[in-house]
Motif scaffolding. Sequence first.
Motif, PDB file in Angstrom:
ATOM      1  N   ASP A  87       0.825  -1.208   0.000  1.00  0.00           N
ATOM      2  CA  ASP A  87       0.000   0.000   0.000  1.00  0.00           C
ATOM      3  C   ASP A  87       0.857   1.254   0.000  1.00  0.00           C
ATOM      4  OD1 ASP A  87      -2.276  -1.467  -0.060  1.00  0.00           O
ATOM      5  OD2 ASP A  87      -2.739  -1.279   2.073  1.00  0.00           O
ATOM      6  N   ILE A  88       1.927   1.222   0.777  1.00  0.00           N
ATOM      7  CA  ILE A  88       2.818   2.390   0.830  1.00  0.00           C
ATOM      8  C   ILE A  88       3.447   2.608  -0.533  1.00  0.00           C
ATOM      9  CG2 ILE A  88       5.008   3.237   1.792  1.00  0.00           C
ATOM     10  CD1 ILE A  88       4.180   1.809   4.425  1.00  0.00           C
ATOM     11  N   GLY A 127      -0.032   5.731   4.490  1.00  0.00           N
ATOM     12  CA  GLY A 127       0.997   6.654   4.935  1.00  0.00           C
ATOM     13  C   GLY A 127       0.368   7.821   5.676  1.00  0.00           C
ATOM     14  N   ALA A 128       1.150   8.855   5.889  1.00  0.00           N
ATOM     15  CA  ALA A 128       0.673  10.021   6.637  1.00  0.00           C
ATOM     16  C   ALA A 128       1.178  11.300   5.988  1.00  0.00           C
ATOM     17  CB  ALA A 128       1.138   9.939   8.090  1.00  0.00           C
ATOM     18  N   LEU A 129       0.343  12.326   6.050  1.00  0.00           N
ATOM     19  CA  LEU A 129       0.707  13.656   5.579  1.00  0.00           C
ATOM     20  C   LEU A 129       0.429  14.652   6.687  1.00  0.00           C
ATOM     21  CD1 LEU A 129      -0.573  14.085   1.891  1.00  0.00           C
ATOM     22  CD2 LEU A 129       1.791  14.056   2.687  1.00  0.00           C
ATOM     23  N   HIS A 130       1.390  15.531   6.919  1.00  0.00           N
ATOM     24  CA  HIS A 130       1.226  16.595   7.904  1.00  0.00           C
ATOM     25  C   HIS A 130       1.251  17.930   7.162  1.00  0.00           C
ATOM     26  CE1 HIS A 130       1.734  13.816  11.302  1.00  0.00           C
ATOM     27  NE2 HIS A 130       2.617  13.205  10.528  1.00  0.00           N
ATOM     28  N   ILE A 131       0.132  18.641   7.222  1.00  0.00           N
ATOM     29  CA  ILE A 131      -0.055  19.853   6.434  1.00  0.00           C
ATOM     30  C   ILE A 131      -0.343  21.027   7.359  1.00  0.00           C
ATOM     31  CG2 ILE A 131      -1.459  20.944   4.631  1.00  0.00           C
ATOM     32  CD1 ILE A 131      -2.161  18.052   3.716  1.00  0.00           C
ATOM     33  N   ALA A 132       0.255  22.166   7.051  1.00  0.00           N
ATOM     34  CA  ALA A 132      -0.038  23.409   7.765  1.00  0.00           C
ATOM     35  C   ALA A 132      -0.502  24.427   6.735  1.00  0.00           C
ATOM     36  CB  ALA A 132       1.197  23.923   8.504  1.00  0.00           C
ATOM     37  N   GLY A 133      -1.550  25.174   7.057  1.00  0.00           N
ATOM     38  CA  GLY A 133      -2.076  26.115   6.078  1.00  0.00           C
ATOM     39  C   GLY A 133      -2.616  27.378   6.706  1.00  0.00           C
ATOM     40  N   LEU A 134      -2.528  28.476   5.965  1.00  0.00           N
ATOM     41  CA  LEU A 134      -3.138  29.721   6.424  1.00  0.00           C
ATOM     42  C   LEU A 134      -4.650  29.589   6.340  1.00  0.00           C
ATOM     43  CD1 LEU A 134      -2.818  32.547   3.738  1.00  0.00           C
ATOM     44  CD2 LEU A 134      -2.785  30.106   3.212  1.00  0.00           C
ATOM     45  N   PRO A 135      -5.382  30.330   7.170  1.00  0.00           N
ATOM     46  CA  PRO A 135      -6.839  30.163   7.228  1.00  0.00           C
ATOM     47  C   PRO A 135      -7.547  30.354   5.896  1.00  0.00           C
ATOM     48  CG  PRO A 135      -6.069  31.407   9.118  1.00  0.00           C
ATOM     49  CD  PRO A 135      -4.884  31.247   8.201  1.00  0.00           C
ATOM     50  N   ALA A 136      -7.053  31.264   5.036  1.00  0.00           N
ATOM     51  CA  ALA A 136      -7.732  31.529   3.763  1.00  0.00           C
ATOM     52  C   ALA A 136      -7.898  30.256   2.938  1.00  0.00           C
ATOM     53  CB  ALA A 136      -6.951  32.571   2.963  1.00  0.00           C
ATOM     54  N   LEU A 137      -6.991  29.294   3.080  1.00  0.00           N
ATOM     55  CA  LEU A 137      -7.115  28.020   2.380  1.00  0.00           C
ATOM     56  C   LEU A 137      -7.589  26.899   3.300  1.00  0.00           C
ATOM     57  CD1 LEU A 137      -3.971  27.820   0.044  1.00  0.00           C
ATOM     58  CD2 LEU A 137      -6.325  28.306  -0.601  1.00  0.00           C
ATOM     59  N   PRO A 150      13.154  15.295   0.610  1.00  0.00           N
ATOM     60  CA  PRO A 150      12.264  15.376  -0.557  1.00  0.00           C
ATOM     61  C   PRO A 150      10.813  15.130  -0.162  1.00  0.00           C
ATOM     62  CG  PRO A 150      13.408  13.275  -0.528  1.00  0.00           C
ATOM     63  CD  PRO A 150      14.004  14.090   0.595  1.00  0.00           C
ATOM     64  N   LEU A 151       9.909  15.704  -0.931  1.00  0.00           N
ATOM     65  CA  LEU A 151       8.485  15.462  -0.718  1.00  0.00           C
ATOM     66  C   LEU A 151       8.167  14.035  -1.154  1.00  0.00           C
ATOM     67  CD1 LEU A 151       5.761  16.693   0.105  1.00  0.00           C
ATOM     68  CD2 LEU A 151       5.455  17.413  -2.263  1.00  0.00           C
ATOM     69  N   SER A 152       7.427  13.326  -0.332  1.00  0.00           N
ATOM     70  CA  SER A 152       7.088  11.944  -0.642  1.00  0.00           C
ATOM     71  C   SER A 152       6.158  11.883  -1.850  1.00  0.00           C
ATOM     72  CB  SER A 152       6.381  11.297   0.560  1.00  0.00           C
ATOM     73  OG  SER A 152       5.107  11.901   0.758  1.00  0.00           O
ATOM     74  N   PRO A 153       6.108  10.721  -2.538  1.00  0.00           N
ATOM     75  CA  PRO A 153       5.149  10.569  -3.642  1.00  0.00           C
ATOM     76  C   PRO A 153       3.722  10.846  -3.202  1.00  0.00           C
ATOM     77  CG  PRO A 153       6.747   8.786  -3.679  1.00  0.00           C
ATOM     78  CD  PRO A 153       6.986   9.549  -2.406  1.00  0.00           C
ATOM     79  N   LEU A 154       3.406  10.508  -1.943  1.00  0.00           N
ATOM     80  CA  LEU A 154       2.080  10.797  -1.402  1.00  0.00           C
ATOM     81  C   LEU A 154       1.849  12.309  -1.360  1.00  0.00           C
ATOM     82  CD1 LEU A 154      -0.152   8.938  -0.284  1.00  0.00           C
ATOM     83  CD2 LEU A 154       0.694   9.463   2.006  1.00  0.00           C
ATOM     84  N   GLY A 155       2.855  13.039  -0.895  1.00  0.00           N
ATOM     85  CA  GLY A 155       2.757  14.490  -0.847  1.00  0.00           C
ATOM     86  C   GLY A 155       2.674  15.102  -2.229  1.00  0.00           C
ATOM     87  N   GLU A 156       3.413  14.536  -3.171  1.00  0.00           N
ATOM     88  CA  GLU A 156       3.373  15.024  -4.553  1.00  0.00           C
ATOM     89  C   GLU A 156       1.967  14.880  -5.126  1.00  0.00           C
ATOM     90  OE1 GLU A 156       5.563  16.556  -6.253  1.00  0.00           O
ATOM     91  OE2 GLU A 156       7.588  16.048  -5.547  1.00  0.00           O
ATOM     92  N   THR A 157       1.346  13.743  -4.847  1.00  0.00           N
ATOM     93  CA  THR A 157      -0.014  13.509  -5.344  1.00  0.00           C
ATOM     94  C   THR A 157      -0.993  14.507  -4.733  1.00  0.00           C
ATOM     95  OG1 THR A 157       0.454  11.143  -5.593  1.00  0.00           O
ATOM     96  CG2 THR A 157      -1.855  11.804  -5.536  1.00  0.00           C
ATOM     97  N   PHE A 158      -0.878  14.723  -3.424  1.00  0.00           N
ATOM     98  CA  PHE A 158      -1.775  15.678  -2.764  1.00  0.00           C
ATOM     99  C   PHE A 158      -1.590  17.080  -3.342  1.00  0.00           C
ATOM    100  CE2 PHE A 158      -2.841  18.865   0.374  1.00  0.00           C
ATOM    101  CZ  PHE A 158      -4.094  18.448   0.799  1.00  0.00           C
TER     102      PHE A 158
END
Length: 297
Positions: A86-87, A93-103, A278-286
Amino acid sequence: MRLNHRQLEAFRALIDTGSVTEAASRLHVTQPAASRLIADLEKTIGYALFLRQRKRLLPTPEAIALYEEVERSFIGLDTIADAAKDIGSFRRGALHIAGLPALALDFLPRVIAQFCDDRPDISVSLKIHSSPRVLQCVASQQFDIGFAETDVEHPSVTSKILHAAPFVAILPKGHKLLEKSVLWPNDFEGQNYISLGSDYISRRKIDAIFLAYNVQRIMNIESQLSMAVGNLVAAGAGVSIIDLVTARSLRDYGMIEIRPFLPEIEFAFRVLLPSHRPLSPLGETFLQIATEDLRKF
């Protein structure tokens, strides 16, 4: 006592199939090789596991008890193997995202829902912070992706424009300025105006335009969040100028109306990435999904 993994595979296959021939086929070995693996296992543990009756092997009670232990171990290995698969196919897997409120208050949750729809084993964490705080999160290397307004130079962060669009004017339904197709600074003279927080780059850009046009607005209310500014406008507290993404979200909910504002003031959403890994393939897809959805939006 040291057991051989291949011997346990043969033992498990023989219990499952009830036949040395079929067990050998499962292991992709010859029948004599499978029989030898079983014999070596019995020799290692010191007791018989099968009774030989009329060219058939019948498991002993000890074999049944051992099988239960072996099966638990192999189920664990199968689970690990499935996880590895699956990985590799970006479904776990896991993604950790931080975002400004507008998004992060409206747009990113929709992207996350789309992203996770066919990836039930993906874990996504979304933290909502101001742009400077998003930068700190990504610089710590503990977050995979950050979405911010600020264009920064930081040794631990790489930054690129995700999407850029001009600010727009937002007005409550029924407002008299809706008669105009485009709004200029002079149209805001004497209007109750809802401002973004004074520490925002956007606020300073907007104020500079009105100062250049010598326009006086009534500025009694401000908010740190563009979504809150939009809600205040929807409630009839005044008018404002905010980013297009937040404005479109509010308009789609039937809360406010939008008009172009001139002269244009560009607002750019930026994506921040850790520079030391590097950004993971999972992160690239997101990120690809977010970019495409933002452009459509």
